[in-house]
Design a protein around this motif. Structure first.
Motif, PDB file in Angstrom:
ATOM      1  N   GLU A 202     -62.529 -36.444  -5.139  1.00 51.43           N
ATOM      2  CA  GLU A 202     -63.774 -37.193  -5.327  1.00 51.43           C
ATOM      3  C   GLU A 202     -64.779 -36.326  -6.066  1.00 51.43           C
ATOM      4  OE1 GLU A 202     -65.402 -39.336  -1.878  1.00 51.43           O
ATOM      5  OE2 GLU A 202     -63.587 -38.757  -0.803  1.00 51.43           O
TER       6      GLU A 202
ATOM      7  N   ARG B 290     -58.673 -37.187   5.145  1.00 54.35           N
ATOM      8  CA  ARG B 290     -58.234 -37.955   6.311  1.00 54.35           C
ATOM      9  C   ARG B 290     -56.878 -37.423   6.779  1.00 54.35           C
ATOM     10  NH1 ARG B 290     -61.012 -43.125   6.321  1.00 54.35           N
ATOM     11  NH2 ARG B 290     -59.181 -44.232   7.116  1.00 54.35           N
TER      12      ARG B 290
ATOM     13  N   SER C 144     -61.109 -37.779  10.371  1.00 57.84           N
ATOM     14  CA  SER C 144     -61.823 -37.685   9.102  1.00 57.84           C
ATOM     15  C   SER C 144     -62.633 -36.403   9.055  1.00 57.84           C
ATOM     16  CB  SER C 144     -62.755 -38.895   8.925  1.00 57.84           C
ATOM     17  OG  SER C 144     -63.668 -38.682   7.856  1.00 57.84           O
TER      18      SER C 144
ATOM     19  N   ARG D   3     -68.568 -32.806   8.945  1.00 58.88           N
ATOM     20  CA  ARG D   3     -68.560 -33.762  10.046  1.00 58.88           C
ATOM     21  C   ARG D   3     -67.122 -34.194  10.304  1.00 58.88           C
ATOM     22  NH1 ARG D   3     -73.173 -38.210  10.155  1.00 58.88           N
ATOM     23  NH2 ARG D   3     -72.417 -38.160  12.307  1.00 58.88           N
TER      24      ARG D   3
ATOM     25  N   THR E 113     -70.034 -35.815  -1.996  1.00 62.44           N
ATOM     26  CA  THR E 113     -69.381 -35.908  -0.696  1.00 62.44           C
ATOM     27  C   THR E 113     -67.884 -36.085  -0.903  1.00 62.44           C
ATOM     28  OG1 THR E 113     -71.320 -36.945   0.302  1.00 62.44           O
ATOM     29  CG2 THR E 113     -69.257 -37.187   1.481  1.00 62.44           C
ATOM     30  N   ILE E 114     -67.096 -35.412  -0.063  1.00 57.04           N
ATOM     31  CA  ILE E 114     -65.647 -35.581  -0.129  1.00 57.04           C
ATOM     32  C   ILE E 114     -65.100 -35.688   1.284  1.00 57.04           C
ATOM     33  CG2 ILE E 114     -65.216 -33.077  -0.242  1.00 57.04           C
ATOM     34  CD1 ILE E 114     -62.816 -33.779  -2.112  1.00 57.04           C
ATOM     35  N   GLU E 115     -64.119 -36.576   1.444  1.00 52.28           N
ATOM     36  CA  GLU E 115     -63.549 -36.817   2.763  1.00 52.28           C
ATOM     37  C   GLU E 115     -62.043 -36.569   2.738  1.00 52.28           C
ATOM     38  OE1 GLU E 115     -63.489 -40.405   6.112  1.00 52.28           O
ATOM     39  OE2 GLU E 115     -63.367 -40.904   3.977  1.00 52.28           O
TER      40      GLU E 115
ATOM     41  N   SER F   5     -57.339 -35.085  -1.109  1.00 53.40           N
ATOM     42  CA  SER F   5     -58.346 -36.077  -1.477  1.00 53.40           C
ATOM     43  C   SER F   5     -59.084 -35.577  -2.712  1.00 53.40           C
ATOM     44  CB  SER F   5     -59.327 -36.293  -0.320  1.00 53.40           C
ATOM     45  OG  SER F   5     -60.353 -37.185  -0.698  1.00 53.40           O
TER      46      SER F   5
ATOM     47  N   GLN G 153     -65.316 -34.629   6.692  1.00 49.93           N
ATOM     48  CA  GLN G 153     -66.220 -34.936   5.580  1.00 49.93           C
ATOM     49  C   GLN G 153     -67.126 -33.747   5.300  1.00 49.93           C
ATOM     50  OE1 GLN G 153     -69.617 -37.840   5.917  1.00 49.93           O
ATOM     51  NE2 GLN G 153     -68.372 -39.016   4.484  1.00 49.93           N
TER      52      GLN G 153
ATOM     53  N   THR H  47     -70.379 -32.589   3.007  1.00 47.29           N
ATOM     54  CA  THR H  47     -71.485 -33.121   2.221  1.00 47.29           C
ATOM     55  C   THR H  47     -72.261 -31.985   1.574  1.00 47.29           C
ATOM     56  OG1 THR H  47     -72.931 -33.129   4.154  1.00 47.29           O
ATOM     57  CG2 THR H  47     -71.715 -35.148   3.686  1.00 47.29           C
TER      58      THR H  47
END
Length: 284
Positions: free
Chosen positions: A166, A272, A256, A203, A268-270, A164, A258, A260
């Motif tokens: 971001e 999956r 997911s 999270r 923030t990056i997630e 991912s 995540q 922060t």
């Protein structure tokens, strides 16, 4: 009359103390505690339970693997002053320390001498002092989780398509391993900006792959049983292993992860993770 009552009361305390000593197992390790010393018991595992057999000693757990014990001075009647003329150390207690996979017991003996040669302030709980103990709900201790997590970090990356990107950050899944009732998830983060990343929290949620309009969405948050590193920030590269109690989820959902940043307008990056990737977990 009052004087007679005080003498009888003092004699009763001395008698009970003598009786208590006769009940203590004498093969336990002896630890001498002075009026001003504090004894720290250092456990290789988080301490689950502590029992101190008398109220002449008090203890607390300042961090999860350290028990702190002190002698509680009683200003009313000092039994050591009335027992005999030799200033014998008669105030004793048995301290029981229970970890995740063991329990250990020690004899605490109070000494009023500040220069007692046997007085100590730190005790490391050694393997030969431990007795095996199993809790049905604990199948792997934190020490074992840490050892296996470090083993995971030595493995080469086997997932190359779970990434991912971001806000100048890249997250990638390295490996998923299973051992017994636990799943080890190895992830990495790369910071391509010139600003260090202050980690606020991680999270983990099980959520729908696709969110249809006008539908109620319920994310299920799960907590790791163990996190290898509690690193507050990083500048370029960051890698960690998260350990979960074994879990499953349907094909129409994803796990997911995540991360922060610790700022009001933080990045923030997630990441999956699909269910089929979880099924491809290797065994340690």
């Amino acid at each position: 009359m009052k004087k007679k009552i005080n003498i009888l009361f003092a004699f009763l305390i001395a008698s009970l103390s003598t009786f208590a000593q006769s009940q203590y197992p004498h093969d336990l390790p002896k630890l001498f505690v002075s009026d001003i010393s504090t004894v720290h018991f250092i456990s290789p595992e988080p301490i689950q339970y502590v029992d101190i057999s008398t109220n002449h000693f008090v203890g607390d757990i300042p961090v999860d693997n350290i028990l702190r014990v002190k002698y509680l001075q009683d200003t009313s009647i000092r039994v050591s002053d009335i027992f005999d003329n030799n200033n014998r150390d008669i105030l004793e207690a048995i301290v029981t320390i229970v970890g995740q996979s063991f329990y250990a017991q020690y004899r605490l003996i109070h000494t009023s001498s500040l220069n007692h040669s046997g007085a100590i302030t730190s005790v490391e709980i050694l393997p030969d002092q431990m007795r095996a103990l199993e809790f049905p709900e604990i199948t792997m201790t934190r020490t074992e989780m840490e050892a296996f997590s470090l083993k995971v970090l030595k493995r080469k990356r086997s997932f190359f398509n779970v990434t991912s990107k971001e806000n100048g950050m890249v997250a990638q899944l390295n490996n998923i391993f299973s051992f017994g009732d636990y799943v080890f998830i190895d992830v990495s983060f790369k910071n391509h900006t010139k600003i260090k990343y202050d980690v606020d929290e991680f999270r983990f949620n099980i959520k729908d792959k696709r969110i249809a309009k006008a539908t109620n969405v319920q994310d299920i948050e799960i907590k790791p049983a163990f996190t290898l590193y509690e690193q507050p920030y990083f500048r370029k590269d960051y890698r960690n292993v998260f350990v979960f109690k074994k879990f499953t989820y349907p094909n129409d959902k994803v796990l997911s992860l995540q991360m922060t940043e610790d700022q009001i307008s933080g990045r923030t990056i997630e990441l999956r993770i699909d269910y089929r990737d979880l099924l491809n977990a290797d065994t340690l």
